[in-house]
Structure formats: C-alpha cells, structure tokens
Design a protein around this motif. Structure first.
Motif, PDB file in Angstrom:
ATOM      1  N   GLN A 224      33.359  32.352  35.824  1.00  0.00           N
ATOM      2  CA  GLN A 224      34.565  31.899  35.141  1.00  0.00           C
ATOM      3  C   GLN A 224      34.705  30.376  35.145  1.00  0.00           C
ATOM      4  O   GLN A 224      35.310  29.812  34.237  1.00  0.00           O
ATOM      5  N   HIS A 225      34.084  29.755  36.137  1.00  0.00           N
ATOM      6  CA  HIS A 225      34.102  28.290  36.113  1.00  0.00           C
ATOM      7  C   HIS A 225      33.195  27.760  35.018  1.00  0.00           C
ATOM      8  O   HIS A 225      33.493  26.757  34.373  1.00  0.00           O
ATOM      9  N   GLU A 226      32.113  28.468  34.784  1.00  0.00           N
ATOM     10  CA  GLU A 226      31.226  28.063  33.693  1.00  0.00           C
ATOM     11  C   GLU A 226      31.936  28.204  32.346  1.00  0.00           C
ATOM     12  O   GLU A 226      31.855  27.326  31.486  1.00  0.00           O
ATOM     13  N   ILE A 227      32.639  29.327  32.212  1.00  0.00           N
ATOM     14  CA  ILE A 227      33.356  29.565  30.955  1.00  0.00           C
ATOM     15  C   ILE A 227      34.401  28.480  30.715  1.00  0.00           C
ATOM     16  O   ILE A 227      34.511  27.913  29.632  1.00  0.00           O
ATOM     17  N   ALA A 228      35.174  28.204  31.747  1.00  0.00           N
ATOM     18  CA  ALA A 228      36.214  27.190  31.627  1.00  0.00           C
ATOM     19  C   ALA A 228      35.597  25.845  31.257  1.00  0.00           C
ATOM     20  O   ALA A 228      36.084  25.164  30.348  1.00  0.00           O
ATOM     21  N   ALA A 229      34.530  25.495  31.944  1.00  0.00           N
ATOM     22  CA  ALA A 229      33.876  24.218  31.671  1.00  0.00           C
ATOM     23  C   ALA A 229      33.442  24.147  30.210  1.00  0.00           C
ATOM     24  O   ALA A 229      33.619  23.126  29.541  1.00  0.00           O
ATOM     25  N   ALA A 230      32.928  25.254  29.705  1.00  0.00           N
ATOM     26  CA  ALA A 230      32.473  25.281  28.318  1.00  0.00           C
ATOM     27  C   ALA A 230      33.615  25.043  27.333  1.00  0.00           C
ATOM     28  O   ALA A 230      33.401  24.587  26.220  1.00  0.00           O
ATOM     29  N   HIS A 231      34.839  25.366  27.749  1.00  0.00           N
ATOM     30  CA  HIS A 231      35.986  25.150  26.868  1.00  0.00           C
ATOM     31  C   HIS A 231      36.762  23.898  27.251  1.00  0.00           C
ATOM     32  O   HIS A 231      37.872  23.697  26.777  1.00  0.00           O
ATOM     33  N   ASN A 232      36.195  23.126  28.149  1.00  0.00           N
ATOM     34  CA  ASN A 232      36.859  21.904  28.565  1.00  0.00           C
ATOM     35  C   ASN A 232      38.230  22.222  29.180  1.00  0.00           C
ATOM     36  O   ASN A 232      39.214  21.534  28.933  1.00  0.00           O
ATOM     37  N   PHE A 233      38.258  23.263  29.974  1.00  0.00           N
ATOM     38  CA  PHE A 233      39.503  23.729  30.577  1.00  0.00           C
ATOM     39  C   PHE A 233      39.395  23.513  32.083  1.00  0.00           C
ATOM     40  O   PHE A 233      38.378  23.851  32.696  1.00  0.00           O
ATOM     41  N   GLN A 234      40.436  22.939  32.663  1.00  0.00           N
ATOM     42  CA  GLN A 234      40.399  22.611  34.086  1.00  0.00           C
ATOM     43  C   GLN A 234      41.101  23.688  34.909  1.00  0.00           C
ATOM     44  O   GLN A 234      42.318  23.780  34.913  1.00  0.00           O
ATOM     45  N   VAL A 235      40.327  24.501  35.599  1.00  0.00           N
ATOM     46  CA  VAL A 235      40.851  25.664  36.315  1.00  0.00           C
ATOM     47  C   VAL A 235      41.665  25.298  37.545  1.00  0.00           C
ATOM     48  O   VAL A 235      41.235  24.488  38.356  1.00  0.00           O
ATOM     49  N   SER A 236      42.846  25.887  37.671  1.00  0.00           N
ATOM     50  CA  SER A 236      43.574  25.699  38.924  1.00  0.00           C
ATOM     51  C   SER A 236      43.692  27.026  39.651  1.00  0.00           C
ATOM     52  O   SER A 236      43.829  27.077  40.865  1.00  0.00           O
ATOM     53  N   ASP A 237      43.621  28.102  38.920  1.00  0.00           N
ATOM     54  CA  ASP A 237      43.804  29.406  39.541  1.00  0.00           C
ATOM     55  C   ASP A 237      43.326  30.476  38.565  1.00  0.00           C
ATOM     56  O   ASP A 237      43.106  30.192  37.390  1.00  0.00           O
ATOM     57  N   HIS A 238      43.195  31.676  39.051  1.00  0.00           N
ATOM     58  CA  HIS A 238      42.851  32.740  38.128  1.00  0.00           C
ATOM     59  C   HIS A 238      43.291  34.073  38.693  1.00  0.00           C
ATOM     60  O   HIS A 238      43.544  34.194  39.890  1.00  0.00           O
ATOM     61  N   VAL A 239      43.390  35.036  37.812  1.00  0.00           N
ATOM     62  CA  VAL A 239      43.815  36.366  38.192  1.00  0.00           C
ATOM     63  C   VAL A 239      42.847  37.332  37.562  1.00  0.00           C
ATOM     64  O   VAL A 239      42.527  37.211  36.382  1.00  0.00           O
ATOM     65  N   HIS A 240      42.374  38.254  38.356  1.00  0.00           N
ATOM     66  CA  HIS A 240      41.469  39.245  37.804  1.00  0.00           C
ATOM     67  C   HIS A 240      41.928  40.588  38.337  1.00  0.00           C
ATOM     68  O   HIS A 240      41.840  40.835  39.533  1.00  0.00           O
ATOM     69  N   VAL A 241      42.415  41.426  37.468  1.00  0.00           N
ATOM     70  CA  VAL A 241      42.922  42.712  37.910  1.00  0.00           C
ATOM     71  C   VAL A 241      42.262  43.819  37.124  1.00  0.00           C
ATOM     72  O   VAL A 241      42.230  43.780  35.888  1.00  0.00           O
ATOM     73  N   ILE A 242      41.733  44.787  37.831  1.00  0.00           N
ATOM     74  CA  ILE A 242      41.157  45.962  37.185  1.00  0.00           C
ATOM     75  C   ILE A 242      42.151  47.095  37.356  1.00  0.00           C
ATOM     76  O   ILE A 242      42.588  47.379  38.472  1.00  0.00           O
ATOM     77  N   TYR A 243      42.544  47.723  36.240  1.00  0.00           N
ATOM     78  CA  TYR A 243      43.464  48.849  36.305  1.00  0.00           C
ATOM     79  C   TYR A 243      42.691  50.145  36.112  1.00  0.00           C
ATOM     80  O   TYR A 243      41.725  50.179  35.360  1.00  0.00           O
ATOM     81  N   GLY A 244      43.123  51.191  36.763  1.00  0.00           N
ATOM     82  CA  GLY A 244      42.455  52.476  36.608  1.00  0.00           C
ATOM     83  C   GLY A 244      42.893  53.438  37.683  1.00  0.00           C
ATOM     84  O   GLY A 244      43.988  53.311  38.220  1.00  0.00           O
ATOM     85  N   LEU A 245      42.014  54.385  37.990  1.00  0.00           N
ATOM     86  CA  LEU A 245      42.358  55.385  39.005  1.00  0.00           C
ATOM     87  C   LEU A 245      41.515  55.169  40.241  1.00  0.00           C
ATOM     88  O   LEU A 245      40.290  55.053  40.163  1.00  0.00           O
ATOM     89  N   CYS A 246      42.179  55.137  41.377  1.00  0.00           N
ATOM     90  CA  CYS A 246      41.454  54.928  42.623  1.00  0.00           C
ATOM     91  C   CYS A 246      40.720  56.207  43.004  1.00  0.00           C
ATOM     92  O   CYS A 246      40.964  57.281  42.450  1.00  0.00           O
ATOM     93  N   LYS A 247      39.859  56.054  43.954  1.00  0.00           N
ATOM     94  CA  LYS A 247      39.050  57.158  44.491  1.00  0.00           C
ATOM     95  C   LYS A 247      39.875  58.430  44.688  1.00  0.00           C
ATOM     96  O   LYS A 247      39.519  59.504  44.230  1.00  0.00           O
TER      97      LYS A 247
END
Lengths: 137, 137
Positions: A111-134
């Motif tokens: 995600q840092h590579e992606i941000a860099a490619a868009h000239n975006f300066q990352v301060s934080d990020h959120v990554h959430v996967i929704y679904g059904l647990c075990k």
DNA sequence: CTTAATGCAAACCGTTTGCATAGAT
DNA sequence: ATCTATGCAAACGGTTTGCATTAAG
C-alpha cells in the motif's frame, strides 16, 4: 501503584478514578474490541461508577494521548482497543461481530507503493475484511 | 427514455421523480463520492425538489438493488457512489476530503490468502489509505 | 487553594420511521 | 382503482457539551 497509574502519568494525564477504571478494564480485555457502552456497562456490573459521558471523554483523551485506537468499521458505534501493540488489521464477522486481528507485510508494503505511485502521503490506513468467522460458517 | 429510467426498471424499481433525479445526479458525478446531504443540496440548487428523507430512502433502495455502494470511512457520514464499475479501494485525503480510487491485484489476492489461513469466509472488504493527497502536501 | 475532571441532562447530527397525502401503473 | 412512494415532523442512537459540583495536585 498499578500499571494504569504510571501509564496515565507518562501520558501526562491526571490520575483519576474513572481513568484508572477504564484503562484497567481495557488492559484486562486486551483481546477484545470494546464500545464505550461495553466499558460503561462492565464497570457498572463490577460495582464501579463512571458516567457514560465520562467514559466517552476518557476514551477520547486516551486516543489523543495515543494510548488507545478507535475503530469505526461499518455501522455507527466505535470500538476501542489498547494501542500499545504492533499495527494490525481486522477481520470482522458479520454474523457474530467477533474481530480477528492479523498482520501482513506484503499488504503493508504494497500500500505504500500504491500511495507513492499516486503521490499520496500516507498517515494511516484501515484494512477490514468482512465475512463469516470460523465458528459462524 | 433516459438511462436512469431503464436502469430503475431493470432493478425492479418504480420510476418516480426522486429516484430519477438521484440516479441522474449520481451518474453526472461518477468521479465523486457523495453524501445524502450533498445530493439533496445539489438537487435543491438545480431547482428540483426531493425531501432529505426521500433521498435517504432512495439511496438505501439503490444499495439493496446493487445500483450503489455505501462507504462509511471514518466519521459519521456515509458516502455513496454508483456500483456499476469494477471493485476498487480508496485513498482519502484527511485535509481536503478528496477520494482517490485504486485497484491492486496483489492486495486483492493476498487478503483471500490471509482469510483462508484463518478459516474466514470473505464476503467483502474495505481498504482505505488515509493521508494527504498530491494537492495537499 | 487552584485548576482540571466528573455527573447530569440537554443538545447534536446523521439517519430512520409513522402517518397522512400524492403519484405511478 | 390500487398500492407504493413521498413529505413532513417527530423519533432514534451514538456521541458531545454546558454547567454546577467534586476531586486531584
């Protein structure tokens, strides 16, 4: 003096009843993600008093002090967790609401590579996967 | 008959004034992410009437019909965008609020591997990078 | 003693809902 | 003509805030 007390002092916060109660409770629930109301209810059940408004204030202060992270996920209620561990992301079960944490260097790096490619300066990020647990599928 | 009208019929929704207005406005704003109030204000400014409650109802129906995606990001207000394009994730500028979209196969693939490793059945996911956009830093 | 933290109740804000009316088929 | 969609205003739920009181340093 409890760990909570010195943590509060280190954070530059006055050591008060409600702050110690909330911090102690968060430390006793390290594996969970709690809403303000969860905490308020739990304190009441263990006979300790703290108004809901104060629980909110305390959590907000803790967040500013970097002691706690606030997550919003989908839906209206925020949940909190102690911030003293490594960064991680979340998988949220849409059936039982349980939260599983995970870390993944591939994604972190990517995600840092992606941000860099868009000239975006990352301060934080959120990554959430929704679904059904075990347990739920 | 406008594209909006046939889209509504295809989705099994009655063709009404407010629904056409909202859908047309979303189509005219494909590159943006709009809140219910944004849409309501815009319609009012272009002289069209639709109550805020109806805008909410319409957006919720569109979401159920799969015409629209709702994002919550951090904070309390939801934003909406047309759903007829490919999946993508978002970078949100914490200063100006602008939203940049991106897609990345590495991350898409990786999160399924992670979920599988935890015996978690993915239904959806959210990946948001917060920071400063090109223009703001 | 001084200043900041708490409790209470009321305000807030985005969103939803009940109900009477207008509109689509 | 029938049945759904709309407008309005009131309700809602999580969160914040103003103000008088209490407690920390």
């Amino acid at each position: 003096m409890s760990g909570a007390q010195s943590e509060l002092k280190n954070a530059g916060l006055k050591v008060t009843g409600p702050r110690v109660l909330v911090l102690d409770y968060l430390e006793a629930s390290r594996d969970r993600h709690l809403s303000a109301e969860d905490i308020w209810t739990a304190l009441k059940e263990q006979g300790e008093e703290a108004s809901l408004a104060t629980v909110y204030r305390v959590l907000t202060q803790f967040e500013s002090a970097g002691l706690v992270h606030r997550h919003t996920f989908e839906g209206n209620t925020s949940v909190f967790e102690l911030a003293d561990e490594d960064h991680h992301d979340h998988m949220v079960c849409t059936k039982c609401g349980s939260v599983t944490e995970y870390v993944d260097d591939v994604i972190e790096k990517r995600q840092h590579e992606i941000a860099a490619a868009h000239n975006f300066q990352v301060s934080d990020h959120v990554h959430v996967i929704y679904g059904l647990c075990k347990a739920c599928h």
